[in-house]
Design a protein around this motif. Structure first.
Motif, mmCIF file in Angstrom:
data_model
loop_
_atom_site.group_PDB
_atom_site.id
_atom_site.type_symbol
_atom_site.label_atom_id
_atom_site.label_comp_id
_atom_site.label_asym_id
_atom_site.label_seq_id
_atom_site.Cartn_x
_atom_site.Cartn_y
_atom_site.Cartn_z
ATOM 1 N N CYS A 226 25.780 -20.076 78.986
ATOM 2 C CA CYS A 226 24.908 -20.450 78.127
ATOM 3 C C CYS A 226 25.012 -19.694 76.593
ATOM 4 O O CYS A 226 24.941 -18.302 76.613
ATOM 5 C CB CYS A 226 23.703 -20.539 78.717
ATOM 6 S SG CYS A 226 22.431 -21.366 77.295
ATOM 7 N N CYS B 270 20.920 -18.401 75.765
ATOM 8 C CA CYS B 270 20.289 -17.441 76.508
ATOM 9 C C CYS B 270 20.975 -16.566 77.036
ATOM 10 O O CYS B 270 22.333 -16.586 77.088
ATOM 11 C CB CYS B 270 19.361 -18.090 77.684
ATOM 12 S SG CYS B 270 20.379 -18.902 78.952
ATOM 13 N N GLY C 298 22.847 -17.105 81.409
ATOM 14 C CA GLY C 298 22.584 -18.368 81.860
ATOM 15 C C GLY C 298 23.775 -19.139 82.008
ATOM 16 O O GLY C 298 24.901 -19.118 81.540
ATOM 17 N N CYS D 212 22.001 -25.601 81.520
ATOM 18 C CA CYS D 212 21.873 -24.231 81.761
ATOM 19 C C CYS D 212 20.633 -24.160 82.878
ATOM 20 O O CYS D 212 19.737 -24.700 82.983
ATOM 21 C CB CYS D 212 21.371 -23.396 80.569
ATOM 22 S SG CYS D 212 21.120 -21.810 80.921
ATOM 23 N N CYS E 158 17.658 -21.895 81.035
ATOM 24 C CA CYS E 158 16.810 -22.081 79.993
ATOM 25 C C CYS E 158 16.998 -23.788 79.793
ATOM 26 O O CYS E 158 16.218 -24.338 78.789
ATOM 27 C CB CYS E 158 17.053 -21.291 78.678
ATOM 28 S SG CYS E 158 18.747 -22.236 77.943
ATOM 29 N N TYR F 74 19.066 -25.524 78.522
ATOM 30 C CA TYR F 74 20.083 -26.265 77.518
ATOM 31 C C TYR F 74 21.120 -27.153 77.954
ATOM 32 O O TYR F 74 21.617 -26.893 78.981
ATOM 33 C CB TYR F 74 20.662 -24.944 76.831
ATOM 34 C CG TYR F 74 21.638 -25.284 75.918
ATOM 35 C CD1 TYR F 74 21.405 -25.888 74.553
ATOM 36 C CD2 TYR F 74 23.056 -25.062 76.256
ATOM 37 C CE1 TYR F 74 22.382 -26.199 73.707
ATOM 38 C CE2 TYR F 74 24.278 -25.386 75.239
ATOM 39 C CZ TYR F 74 23.867 -25.759 74.078
ATOM 40 O OH TYR F 74 24.857 -26.118 73.239
HETATM 41 ZN ZN LIG Z 1 20.480 -20.903 78.982
#
Ligand SMILES: [Zn+2]
Ligand SMILES: [Zn+2]
Ligand SMILES: [Zn+2]
Ligand SMILES: [Zn+2]
Length: 534
Positions: A335, A338, A341, A357, A360, A362
């Protein structure tokens, strides 16, 4: 990538995940009637009581093979001659007798009977059943096929060679009727293929029209030729090593189901291309026998796409179902929003699903992931295949984008395992400690994933075990000389090396004599002898 990478991509062709069958032209379609199949399977089983497998039928998979008793790992399942061998799709010119690449043959030689190009006067496949047979030669002569070779351009020659295998199968109806019957029982998926214009129209133009109208084989209907194209696309196995690449149809083996975590492996004889198929892990009686029609070190999104395009089914195996790819993270991205992730597909059986993710949330669209994978794959493909520096830079460049086990990272590591220790200026005894340790680490990373995707006695595992032992052996020799390893550490490292060598030898000694893998098993035996009792 080095050749040995390509070698490990040998794939099988058989689609069991769709029950569409259709009967076309004169081709017998034995799989379209379940009663017939049950009767046939019963007969088949009676005749083959000693065989390690049985043919079964299911609504979903059609005919498939299961273990007829408990099987050990490495047990031989099928050993059979090909029904037919010939050029791959869009093949470079190859000898129709022995299937060597003609590009590297310095002087052209032409068949004295039909004028078709062959490798040399003493081609081992001249007028033999699995090569340029007498009946093929006679037919080529009657239709003056050699004249089309002289007229064609460089691009067209590939399609001529591709069409030759379809023609060869069709000629077998007269010339080799028993084999023809077995070929005509195979699935062609005409119903599905007919609805894919890019494929059907291409075959119409490049194969069907060529055979019927250009070469004048009017005795074969358009549907019959399309059916043979389909049979070859769905069922053929790639065969050949050492500068020879062809495809072949084999009896029985074509019934084996696909799985992205297969329980068998296979190889073919260097000269005869006889197929040898064996288990890689122990199988309980009644277990489905599987092989992979796709490259196992490929991520789910691309692997499923490939299976759908080439074999006409969407795989739903355990590996495909699991976005983590059985915990390996072979498709996982890192990710950018973050720390630590993992970005995974929200539904790996849906090619269009979003990726998210786990930490988080995403999200990225499936389409964007595909574009990214294509770009990173293209970047990997254009690297100098002999450059250790290029592959190591690739690993560094994407260390924050791709999981360390991502299939693109594994592909780079696979190349590095083979390049470090084997390429000019980087031979095993020329490497410094850091280079040796990196080779060992790349082998370890790769082996950890291959242990999951190709467990047991897979060829790829045999090769990696050998490469890993070579690095480890050099490392402990250096450490021993520098007195940076104590005797206990030395003993435990030597034990690991012996285990790797045994494993490599056990796997590779059953490869065909004369193949690079077989030579590797001899080297492993030699190393074990030199090491004595550890
Ligand atoms: Zn993330
Ligand atoms: Zn030849
Ligand atoms: Zn000839
Ligand atoms: Zn799968």
């Amino acid at each position: 990538m080095p050749n040995s990478n390509k070698k490990s991509k040998k794939h099988k062709r058989k689609n069991h995940c769709d029950k569409n069958n259709d009967s076309t032209g004169n081709l017998a379609d034995l799989s379209s009637n379940e009663d017939d199949i049950n009767i046939m399977n019963e007969d088949f089983e009676k005749l083959q009581v000693d065989k390690p497998y049985q043919v079964k039928y299911s609504e979903i998979y059609g005919r498939y093979l299961v273990a007829s008793r408990d099987l050990k790992k490495g047990e031989k399942l099928i050993e059979t001659d090909a029904l037919v061998i010939g050029p791959c799709a869009e093949s470079l010119p190859l000898c129709l007798g022995c299937y060597v690449d003609l590009i590297n043959v310095p002087r052209k030689y032409y068949c004295p009977d039909c004028g078709w190009i062959l490798c040399q006067k003493n081609c081992p496949g001249y007028h033999t059943p699995h090569g340029h047979s007498e009946w093929e030669c006679q037919s080529f002569k009657e239709h003056n096929l050699a004249s089309f070779l002289l007229k064609c351009d460089e691009k067209d020659i590939r399609f001529i060679f591709e069409a030759i295998l379809s023609l060869r199968c069709l000629l077998m109806r007269q010339a080799e009727h028993d084999k023809w019957i077995k070929i005509s029982e195979m699935e062609s998926h005409n119903k599905i293929r007919r609805n894919i214009p890019t494929l059907w129209d291409r075959n119409q133009e490049l194969i069907v029209d060529r055979i019927r109208y250009q070469w004048g084989y009017k005795e074969f209907s358009e549907d019959e030729i399309h059916t043979i194209c389909g049979i070859l696309e769905v069922n053929s196995f790639e065969v050949g090593t050492n500068g020879c690449r062809a495809r072949a149809l084999f009896p029985e083996a074509y019934l084996i189901c696909h799985d992205c975590q297969p329980n068998t492996t296979h190889t073919d004889d260097t000269l005869t291309h006889k197929l040898h198929l064996r288990t890689t892990i122990p199988l309980k009686k009644g277990s489905t026998i599987t092989l992979s029609y796709s490259y196992t070190l490929q991520g789910t999104l691309k692997r499923r796409d490939h299976l759908h395009e080439s074999k006409f089914f969407w795989c739903t195996c355990n590996r495909c179902k699991d976005p983590t790819e059985l915990g390996t993270h072979a498709s996982t991205l890192l990710c950018p929003k973050c720390t630590n992730g993992f970005i995974l597909s929200t539904d790996s059986l849906n090619q269009d699903a979003d990726w998210k993710c786990k930490k988080c949330c995403y999200a990225v669209s499936g389409k964007s992931i595909l574009i990214l994978l294509d770009r990173l794959f293209d970047e990997l493909e254009v690297l100098d295949p002999n450059s250790i520096k290029d592959y190591e830079e690739y690993l560094k460049r994407y260390a924050n984008v791709l999981h360390q086990n991502h299939y693109l990272m594994l592909s780079a590591k696979h190349s590095l395992c083979q390049l470090i220790g084997r390429s000019d200026g980087f031979l095993i005894n020329e490497l410094n400690l850091s280079q040796l340790q990196r080779k060992e680490q790349y082998c370890r990373d790769l082996l950890a994933v291959v242990n999951v995707f190709e467990p047991g006695m897979s060829r790829l595992r045999g090769i990696i075990c050998y490469e890993m032992h070579a690095a480890m052996m050099m490392i402990i020799t250096r450490e021993f000389e520098n007195r940076t390893i104590n005797s206990n550490q030395l003993r435990s490292r030597l034990k690991e090396i012996v285990k790797l060598l045994h494993e490599s030898n056990d796997i590779l000694k059953i490869e065909p004599i004369g193949s690079p893998e077989y030579s590797m098993s001899l080297a492993a035996q030699d190393a074990l002898k030199k090491m004595g009792n550890i």
